[in-house]
Design a protein around this motif. Structure first.
Motif, PDB file in Angstrom:
ATOM      1  N   GLU A   6     -43.226 -90.007 -43.129  1.00  0.00           N
ATOM      2  CA  GLU A   6     -43.579 -88.935 -42.200  1.00  0.00           C
ATOM      3  C   GLU A   6     -45.010 -88.477 -42.432  1.00  0.00           C
ATOM      4  O   GLU A   6     -45.521 -88.577 -43.540  1.00  0.00           O
ATOM      5  N   SER A   7     -45.611 -87.930 -41.368  1.00  0.00           N
ATOM      6  CA  SER A   7     -46.941 -87.346 -41.475  1.00  0.00           C
ATOM      7  C   SER A   7     -47.091 -86.272 -40.408  1.00  0.00           C
ATOM      8  O   SER A   7     -46.255 -86.170 -39.498  1.00  0.00           O
ATOM      9  N   GLY A   9     -47.487 -82.850 -41.021  1.00  0.00           N
ATOM     10  CA  GLY A   9     -47.168 -81.484 -41.403  1.00  0.00           C
ATOM     11  C   GLY A   9     -48.420 -80.709 -41.774  1.00  0.00           C
ATOM     12  O   GLY A   9     -49.515 -81.260 -41.874  1.00  0.00           O
ATOM     13  N   LEU A  20     -45.364 -84.041 -35.478  1.00  0.00           N
ATOM     14  CA  LEU A  20     -45.033 -84.894 -36.610  1.00  0.00           C
ATOM     15  C   LEU A  20     -44.873 -86.327 -36.145  1.00  0.00           C
ATOM     16  O   LEU A  20     -44.444 -86.580 -35.013  1.00  0.00           O
ATOM     17  N   CYS A  22     -43.589 -90.408 -37.542  1.00  0.00           N
ATOM     18  CA  CYS A  22     -42.794 -91.141 -38.532  1.00  0.00           C
ATOM     19  C   CYS A  22     -42.890 -92.630 -38.234  1.00  0.00           C
ATOM     20  O   CYS A  22     -42.676 -93.044 -37.090  1.00  0.00           O
ATOM     21  N   ARG A  38     -34.623 -81.082 -41.179  1.00  0.00           N
ATOM     22  CA  ARG A  38     -35.463 -80.208 -41.984  1.00  0.00           C
ATOM     23  C   ARG A  38     -34.609 -79.496 -43.020  1.00  0.00           C
ATOM     24  O   ARG A  38     -33.404 -79.339 -42.852  1.00  0.00           O
ATOM     25  N   MET A  93     -39.328 -78.379 -45.164  1.00  0.00           N
ATOM     26  CA  MET A  93     -39.705 -79.777 -45.308  1.00  0.00           C
ATOM     27  C   MET A  93     -39.012 -80.532 -44.177  1.00  0.00           C
ATOM     28  O   MET A  93     -37.804 -80.364 -43.970  1.00  0.00           O
ATOM     29  N   TYR A  95     -37.957 -84.112 -42.325  1.00  0.00           N
ATOM     30  CA  TYR A  95     -37.626 -85.478 -42.689  1.00  0.00           C
ATOM     31  C   TYR A  95     -37.314 -86.314 -41.459  1.00  0.00           C
ATOM     32  O   TYR A  95     -36.700 -85.836 -40.505  1.00  0.00           O
ATOM     33  N   GLN A 116     -39.485 -89.270 -47.202  1.00  0.00           N
ATOM     34  CA  GLN A 116     -39.737 -88.315 -48.284  1.00  0.00           C
ATOM     35  C   GLN A 116     -40.069 -86.919 -47.766  1.00  0.00           C
ATOM     36  O   GLN A 116     -40.024 -85.962 -48.538  1.00  0.00           O
ATOM     37  N   THR A 118     -42.353 -84.204 -44.881  1.00  0.00           N
ATOM     38  CA  THR A 118     -43.668 -83.613 -44.718  1.00  0.00           C
ATOM     39  C   THR A 118     -43.473 -82.105 -44.556  1.00  0.00           C
ATOM     40  O   THR A 118     -42.581 -81.665 -43.827  1.00  0.00           O
ATOM     41  N   GLN A 119     -44.288 -81.327 -45.229  1.00  0.00           N
ATOM     42  CA  GLN A 119     -44.106 -79.876 -45.263  1.00  0.00           C
ATOM     43  C   GLN A 119     -44.732 -79.219 -44.039  1.00  0.00           C
ATOM     44  O   GLN A 119     -45.880 -79.500 -43.683  1.00  0.00           O
TER      45      GLN A 119
END
Length: 124
Positions: A6-7, A9, A20, A22, A38, A93, A95, A116, A118-119
């Motif tokens: 993921e990216s 955040g 977001l 993925c 989440r 977070m 997911y 894993q 992304t916040q």
């Protein structure tokens, strides 16, 4: 080997937006349903949205319906979650889950793979 990443955040003010992304390598994208989840501190992981392989069917949790939009680009092998009108309670977070094999697509137990995370932090 399957990798789910993921990216996108970050920190955003209430009322703002984030998108977001993925990617999931090692999978046949035209054969898998995917979803977003989440988990906020002290809370259980929550299913937010899911989408079937050809984007014809999408499902949303009531908590995000009308504010979040799930989409996918199979050619780019990328799943998206557009998040608008963000609220401080959206802080968590986030997911990505890939390859739904059984059950409700808003339940993570049915997926074979989970990233894993992304916040996302929404300030008031």
């Amino acid at each position: 080997q399957v990798q789910v990443v993921e990216s996108g955040g970050g920190l955003v003010q209430a009322g703002g937006s984030l998108r977001l992304s993925c990617t999931a390598s090692g999978l046949t994208w035209t054969d898998i349903a995917m979803g977003w989840f989440r988990q906020a501190p002290g809370k259980e992981r929550e299913g937010l949205a899911c989408i079937n392989w050809d984007s014809r069917n999408t499902f949303y949790a009531d908590s995000v319906k009308g504010r979040f939009t799930i989409s996918r680009d199979n050619a780019k092998r990328t799943l998206y979650l557009q998040m608008d009108s963000l609220k401080p309670e959206d802080t968590a977070m986030y997911y990505c889950a890939a390859d739904l094999r059984r059950g409700n697509c808003l339940k993570e137990g049915g997926y074979n793979y989970l990233g894993q995370g992304t916040q996302v932090t929404v300030s008031s």
